[in-house]
Design a protein around this motif. Sequence first.
Motif, PDB file in Angstrom:
ATOM      1  N   GLN A  41      46.156  10.873 -71.810  1.00 20.07           N
ATOM      2  CA  GLN A  41      46.179   9.457 -71.428  1.00 20.07           C
ATOM      3  C   GLN A  41      46.186   8.533 -72.643  1.00 20.07           C
ATOM      4  N   ILE A  42      46.129   9.095 -73.845  1.00 22.27           N
ATOM      5  CA  ILE A  42      46.084   8.281 -75.069  1.00 22.27           C
ATOM      6  C   ILE A  42      47.416   7.565 -75.262  1.00 22.27           C
ATOM      7  N   ASP A  43      47.352   6.258 -75.475  1.00 20.78           N
ATOM      8  CA  ASP A  43      48.554   5.457 -75.696  1.00 20.78           C
ATOM      9  C   ASP A  43      48.299   4.522 -76.874  1.00 20.78           C
ATOM     10  N   TYR A  44      49.365   3.819 -77.291  1.00 19.73           N
ATOM     11  CA  TYR A  44      49.264   2.949 -78.471  1.00 19.73           C
ATOM     12  C   TYR A  44      49.249   1.467 -78.080  1.00 19.73           C
ATOM     13  N   LYS A  45      48.821   1.157 -76.855  1.00 15.50           N
ATOM     14  CA  LYS A  45      48.874  -0.226 -76.356  1.00 15.50           C
ATOM     15  C   LYS A  45      47.640  -1.046 -76.716  1.00 15.50           C
ATOM     16  N   GLY A  46      46.724  -0.481 -77.517  1.00 16.27           N
ATOM     17  CA  GLY A  46      45.573  -1.255 -77.973  1.00 16.27           C
ATOM     18  C   GLY A  46      44.273  -0.950 -77.264  1.00 16.27           C
ATOM     19  N   GLN A  47      44.277   0.046 -76.353  1.00 14.38           N
ATOM     20  CA  GLN A  47      43.050   0.399 -75.631  1.00 14.38           C
ATOM     21  C   GLN A  47      42.429   1.697 -76.136  1.00 14.38           C
ATOM     22  N   ASN A  48      43.222   2.532 -76.781  1.00 13.07           N
ATOM     23  CA  ASN A  48      42.743   3.794 -77.346  1.00 13.07           C
ATOM     24  C   ASN A  48      42.697   3.641 -78.861  1.00 13.07           C
ATOM     25  N   TYR A  49      41.506   3.471 -79.401  1.00 12.31           N
ATOM     26  CA  TYR A  49      41.377   3.036 -80.793  1.00 12.31           C
ATOM     27  C   TYR A  49      41.653   4.143 -81.808  1.00 12.31           C
ATOM     28  N   GLU A  50      41.879   5.367 -81.320  1.00  9.51           N
ATOM     29  CA  GLU A  50      42.285   6.427 -82.224  1.00  9.51           C
ATOM     30  C   GLU A  50      43.785   6.366 -82.524  1.00  9.51           C
ATOM     31  N   LYS A 108      35.811   4.780 -83.934  1.00  5.62           N
ATOM     32  CA  LYS A 108      34.560   4.151 -83.492  1.00  5.62           C
ATOM     33  C   LYS A 108      34.368   2.792 -84.149  1.00  5.62           C
ATOM     34  N   ALA A 109      34.612   2.719 -85.460  1.00  2.41           N
ATOM     35  CA  ALA A 109      34.459   1.445 -86.164  1.00  2.41           C
ATOM     36  C   ALA A 109      35.506   0.441 -85.700  1.00  2.41           C
ATOM     37  N   ALA A 110      36.725   0.911 -85.416  1.00  7.10           N
ATOM     38  CA  ALA A 110      37.776   0.017 -84.917  1.00  7.10           C
ATOM     39  C   ALA A 110      37.424  -0.509 -83.535  1.00  7.10           C
ATOM     40  N   ALA A 111      36.867   0.357 -82.677  1.00  2.00           N
ATOM     41  CA  ALA A 111      36.460  -0.087 -81.344  1.00  2.00           C
ATOM     42  C   ALA A 111      35.408  -1.180 -81.434  1.00  2.00           C
ATOM     43  N   GLU A 112      34.449  -1.031 -82.354  1.00  3.69           N
ATOM     44  CA  GLU A 112      33.417  -2.053 -82.540  1.00  3.69           C
ATOM     45  C   GLU A 112      34.035  -3.373 -82.985  1.00  3.69           C
ATOM     46  N   LEU A 113      35.026  -3.290 -83.870  1.00  8.71           N
ATOM     47  CA  LEU A 113      35.679  -4.505 -84.358  1.00  8.71           C
ATOM     48  C   LEU A 113      36.443  -5.208 -83.237  1.00  8.71           C
ATOM     49  N   PHE A 114      37.312  -4.476 -82.563  1.00 11.96           N
ATOM     50  CA  PHE A 114      38.197  -5.113 -81.585  1.00 11.96           C
ATOM     51  C   PHE A 114      37.490  -5.488 -80.291  1.00 11.96           C
ATOM     52  N   LYS A 115      36.444  -4.752 -79.907  1.00 13.94           N
ATOM     53  CA  LYS A 115      35.738  -5.064 -78.672  1.00 13.94           C
ATOM     54  C   LYS A 115      34.713  -6.177 -78.852  1.00 13.94           C
ATOM     55  N   PHE A 137      50.080  -0.548 -83.648  1.00 17.32           N
ATOM     56  CA  PHE A 137      50.451  -1.960 -83.455  1.00 17.32           C
ATOM     57  C   PHE A 137      49.235  -2.881 -83.507  1.00 17.32           C
ATOM     58  N   GLY A 138      48.063  -2.332 -83.850  1.00  9.16           N
ATOM     59  CA  GLY A 138      46.844  -3.117 -83.828  1.00  9.16           C
ATOM     60  C   GLY A 138      46.245  -3.146 -82.432  1.00  9.16           C
ATOM     61  N   ALA A 139      45.308  -4.074 -82.226  1.00 13.60           N
ATOM     62  CA  ALA A 139      44.630  -4.219 -80.936  1.00 13.60           C
ATOM     63  C   ALA A 139      44.036  -5.624 -80.869  1.00 13.60           C
ATOM     64  N   GLY A 140      43.485  -5.958 -79.732  1.00 12.91           N
ATOM     65  CA  GLY A 140      42.838  -7.263 -79.593  1.00 12.91           C
ATOM     66  C   GLY A 140      43.831  -8.410 -79.549  1.00 12.91           C
ATOM     67  N   ARG A 141      43.347  -9.583 -79.858  1.00 12.81           N
ATOM     68  CA  ARG A 141      44.170 -10.793 -79.784  1.00 12.81           C
ATOM     69  C   ARG A 141      45.389 -10.734 -80.683  1.00 12.81           C
ATOM     70  N   HIS A 161      33.972  -7.957 -82.091  1.00 13.58           N
ATOM     71  CA  HIS A 161      34.093  -8.920 -83.190  1.00 13.58           C
ATOM     72  C   HIS A 161      35.529  -9.405 -83.381  1.00 13.58           C
ATOM     73  N   ASP A 162      36.322  -9.312 -82.338  1.00 14.26           N
ATOM     74  CA  ASP A 162      37.728  -9.695 -82.456  1.00 14.26           C
ATOM     75  C   ASP A 162      37.874 -11.166 -82.852  1.00 14.26           C
ATOM     76  N   VAL A 163      37.098 -12.043 -82.218  1.00 11.95           N
ATOM     77  CA  VAL A 163      37.176 -13.474 -82.542  1.00 11.95           C
ATOM     78  C   VAL A 163      36.606 -13.754 -83.931  1.00 11.95           C
TER      79      VAL A 163
END
Length: 506
Positions: A428-437, A83-90, A441-445, A92-94
């Motif tokens: 459907q969970i994958d590691y491409k940066g859309q499923n924050y659990e 949840k905290a990662a989703a808030e960061l990447f969605k 490889f990180g997420a966002g920019r 506050h990424d910039v």
Amino acid sequence: MECVSGLLVLLAVASFILLLIKKQSKKGTQHRPPGPPGWPVIGNLLDLGTMPHQTLYRLQFEYGPVLWLKLGSVSTMVVQSAKAAAELFKNHDVDFCDRKYPDSLTAHNYCQGAVAFSNYGVYWRLLRRLYSMELHVSKRLNETTHTRRKCIDNMIKFIEEDAEASRARGESGEVNLGHYLFLMAFNVVGNLVLSKDILDSKSKEGHEFYEALSKVSEWASKPNVADYFPFLKWLDPVGIKRNMVRDMGRTMKIVAQLVAERVEEKKLAKERENNFLDLLLEYEGDGKEGPDKISQQNLKVIVLEMFSAGSETVSSSIEWGMTELLRNPDSMRKAKEELNSIVGASRKVEESDIEDLQYLQAVVKETLRLHPPAPLLLPRNARQNTNYMGYFVPKDTQILVNVWAIGRDPNTWEDPLSFKPERFLGSQIDYKGQNYELIPFGAGRRICPGMSLAEREVHIALASLIHYFDWELGSGTTPETMDMNESMGVAVRKLVPLKVQPKKRI
């Protein structure tokens, strides 16, 4: 006169102390995330231990998923839940997309030229575009399938030959698997960037490059007091920067020779197929600056970064995957049965098979959940004062995302400490940066630009090892007694390398 001078000094000191108290009081009114109390001057440095991702994981059960630390004079926020990662990447990424890099990587201006460490801006966007559109786009990856096949075939051959030589000497045939995995990954990068195997028996400069790069990795991952007390950088108190300048200089010299050789090859039309270096040379600025130019120095940095980032992370992930399969024989059996069903015993595994190998894909996801190669990702830096989840995060705060802890969060994962690839079958969970659990490889920019290449390497190498050999644990080791301790470096490796006995299957 002396009394007046002394009084003035006392007044100045008193004024400074009052200002400091007022400043600290003002800071205290800002709402920061919770965290453990720190010691004077050093803060929480001694709390982290040798495996900080593990320590931080345990602290979240006391302080919650967002943690505040003072590491020397460096303010640090740690994010440890999906949840905290989703808030960061969605949201506050910039705000948090600059880098906080160690002092050692300022050597030869590495931090300014590398895509992983350069700050967000025009140059970073140029590199990111080159990586994503030219090196890691599906069309380009498909065109280089034969390169990875060759490097994996060589790895299989070396493992088989060395095991047979060991048995011929009356030994067990045991091999250090991580060694062969690293050579394979190193040569994959060598072929993609320079169109050659860098590590082979005929390449003296290749082995010199490997040895120098190993020292660079050592200095980059070594704790440095100057990183926590920046006012000491000029002193370089433990000599890490000096050592890095020397050893990175050696690698830069070798890279310059390799680049010159490639330029000469192209002039003589000896090689028609373009590699990544050829692409970089098209953007080489020849001393000129511009938004679409890469300096000669940065070109060498990029080549160096490709090798350092693309070798250890990939090889460590495969080693952890094999370790978990050997530690869980039922999972190994299922992976072999799937390979027998899809591929059969009469041919090699090909990259085109991976899409049909659902259990293998689940094994890779489960391995990356439990053993992300960079457990805290790369440190980010707050570009401005930010309100994050109701907390005040000042400019220049270091941001760490503990993906190792997120992958073990009991609020997200059932039985989180167990290796269970089945949890991903039908998921459907994958590691491409859309499923924050699951964000190894990180997420966002700033998601890892080499993810697509690493994904292919890990799957085809792991599948080939499982399909080609039967494996037995050596040295009296059993699945129950396997050492699972970690060693911190550029990537988190096994502290005790995986030593196994291969027996040919196909």
